[in-house]
Design an enzyme around this catalytic site. Structure first.
Site, short mmCIF file in Angstrom:
data_model
loop_
_atom_site.label_atom_id
_atom_site.label_comp_id
_atom_site.label_asym_id
_atom_site.label_seq_id
_atom_site.Cartn_x
_atom_site.Cartn_y
_atom_site.Cartn_z
N ARG A 110 0.85 -1.20 0.00
CA ARG A 110 0.00 0.00 0.00
C ARG A 110 0.88 1.25 0.00
O ARG A 110 0.44 2.35 -0.32
CB ARG A 110 -0.94 0.02 1.22
N TYR A 150 -12.41 18.40 -15.40
CA TYR A 150 -13.10 17.11 -15.30
C TYR A 150 -14.18 17.16 -14.21
O TYR A 150 -13.89 17.59 -13.09
CB TYR A 150 -12.05 16.04 -15.01
N ASP A 194 -4.05 19.18 -14.57
CA ASP A 194 -4.39 17.87 -15.12
C ASP A 194 -3.88 17.84 -16.57
O ASP A 194 -4.32 18.61 -17.41
CB ASP A 194 -5.92 17.70 -15.07
N LYS A 208 -6.24 6.51 -19.48
CA LYS A 208 -6.49 6.97 -20.86
C LYS A 208 -5.33 6.57 -21.77
O LYS A 208 -5.02 5.41 -21.90
CB LYS A 208 -6.73 8.49 -20.87
#
Ligand SMILES: Cc1ncc(COP(=O)(O)O)c(C=O)c1O
Length: 389
Positions: free
Chosen positions: A58, A111, A182, A207
């Site tokens: 993690r 977004y 972004d 993406k």
């Protein structure tokens, strides 16, 4: 050590000449949640800098770490931290930079879930203001004493307007704000915001970087002074970890990213050039087209264009938009973008009218993600759908 490092190299062998890889041409997937230590002292020492040591997956995992080093190099960043999704990276980045009582300035359309996250933060006393302007000076009226951060996307979400990255980053720096951008649309192959004054870059790896619609992931990249604290706190505490398997897929995606982006650029522009001439189309929002209002600026700050853009059909009728979308045979109907397959998505059919209106998205706006199929086939598909009564 190699003297010359270019983006193709970074996407390929960069970081892979490590003794533990034993010369494997595909980096091993470290399928281990846990790393053991010879002594308790060694464990304690490693825990103190868990972002740098393999303790528990993690925190840091060697396969994920390799991807992080490649992504940092691509963005010309000191550090990168990968997350289990783009939103994981965005949420952790924003929350690492603000405290109760702080204010965030959002530039233009970003977004949707990013804005939703900022609205969510209101319950913790963090406010935000969205400003639509191309002029940094116009932002002065939005700045408050408690403003901490400027958040932007370029090209902007759905409308693909181009933001003057250098000017806004300089404006923010002058006012003590941290700029977060972004960069998912352009990918680091076509745009490197950190070289233009941006402090932190975030991406969805889901993406173009992944490139095959087979993974969900995210990353934040920037100076160690900003990435380390969030890797040690928000990353650890939110638990939005990227698995070694997903990282391995992203590493494979990176190998072909430069050639895929060249192909996406060429195909996207061919499709956009066809649409811009079509009488049923009001506008094509693709910054790579010479007629786009942001084309000159885009050409100065990007080295290429991806293949996601929007088309404004000459209609105010939602049903007509639906008929167009349903008539397409090669473009598949879906969210997301950046994979092999061409995709279509129409906000008028999928987004609440009120949300669409605040984002200034007209009824006839349709988003296309041009994939890697033969452009002539895609153009014929669009021509057929546009001719349907
Ligand atoms: C521009 C942009 N940023 C961030 C995200 C979020 O990424 P993810 O879906 O990996 O959480 C998306 C997803 O569609 C996006 O389009």
């Amino acid at each position: 050590m190699y003297e010359h490092v270019d983006d193709n190299w970074i996407c390929g062998r960069y970081g892979e000449d490590e003794p533990w890889m034993l010369g494997a041409v595909n980096p091993p997937v470290f399928e281990s949640s846990l790393f053991a230590f010879p002594t308790a002292g060694a464990l304690a020492g490693s825990l103190a800098a868990e972002d740098e040591n393999y303790v528990y997956s993690r925190g840091t995992n060697p396969t994920v770490d390799l991807l992080q080093r490649k992504l940092a190099a691509l963005e010309r960043a000191e550090r990168a931290k990968c997350f289990g999704s783009g939103m994981g990276a965005i949420a952790a980045t924003i929350s690492s930079l603000v405290s109760a009582g702080d204010h965030v300035i959002v530039l233009g359309a970003v977004y949707g879930p990013t804005t939703q996250f900022l609205r969510y933060l209101e319950k913790f006393g963090v406010s935000h203001t969205t400003v639509h302007t191309g002029d940094p000076a116009a932002l002065d009226s939005a700045v408050r004493k408690n403003s901490r951060m400027l958040y932007l996307e370029s090209p902007s979400y759905m409308r693909y307007g181009v933001v003057d990255i250098r000017a806004f980053a300089e404006w923010a720096r002058g006012r003590g704000l941290t700029t977060v951008m972004d960069n998912t649309w352009a990918t680091p192959i076509f745009q490197k915001p950190l070289t233009m004054g941006v402090d932190l870059v975030v991406h969805s790896l889901s993406k173009y970087i992944g490139g095959h619609s087979d993974l969900v992931g995210g990353v934040v990249a920037g100076p160690a002074r900003l990435v380390r604290p969030l890797a040690l706190t928000e990353y650890q505490l939110y638990g939005a970890a990227l698995s070694a398997h997903e990282a391995s897929k992203a590493i494979k995606g990176l190998r072909t990213l430069p050639i895929r982006m060249a192909a996406h650029q060429e195909r996207g522009l061919r499709v956009a050039e066809f649409l811009v001439e079509h009488p049923a189309v009001r506008a094509v929002n693709h910054p790579g087209l010479p007629g786009h209002p942001g084309h000159e600026l885009a050409s100065a700050q990007m080295t290429g264009f991806s293949s996601v853009f929007s088309v404004e059909l000459d209609t105010e009728d939602v049903a007509e938009v639906g008929r167009f979308v349903d008539a397409l045979r090669h473009f598949r109907i879906g969210v997301s973008w950046g994979g092999y397959e061409s995709l279509v998505n129409a906000p008028a059919l999928t987004t609440l009218d009120s949300v669409r209106a605040t984002m200034e998205i007209p009824v006839g706006l349709v988003r296309l993600s041009v994939g890697l199929e033969e452009p002539a086939t895609l153009i014929a598909d669009l021509a057929n759908a546009l001719e349907k009564p």
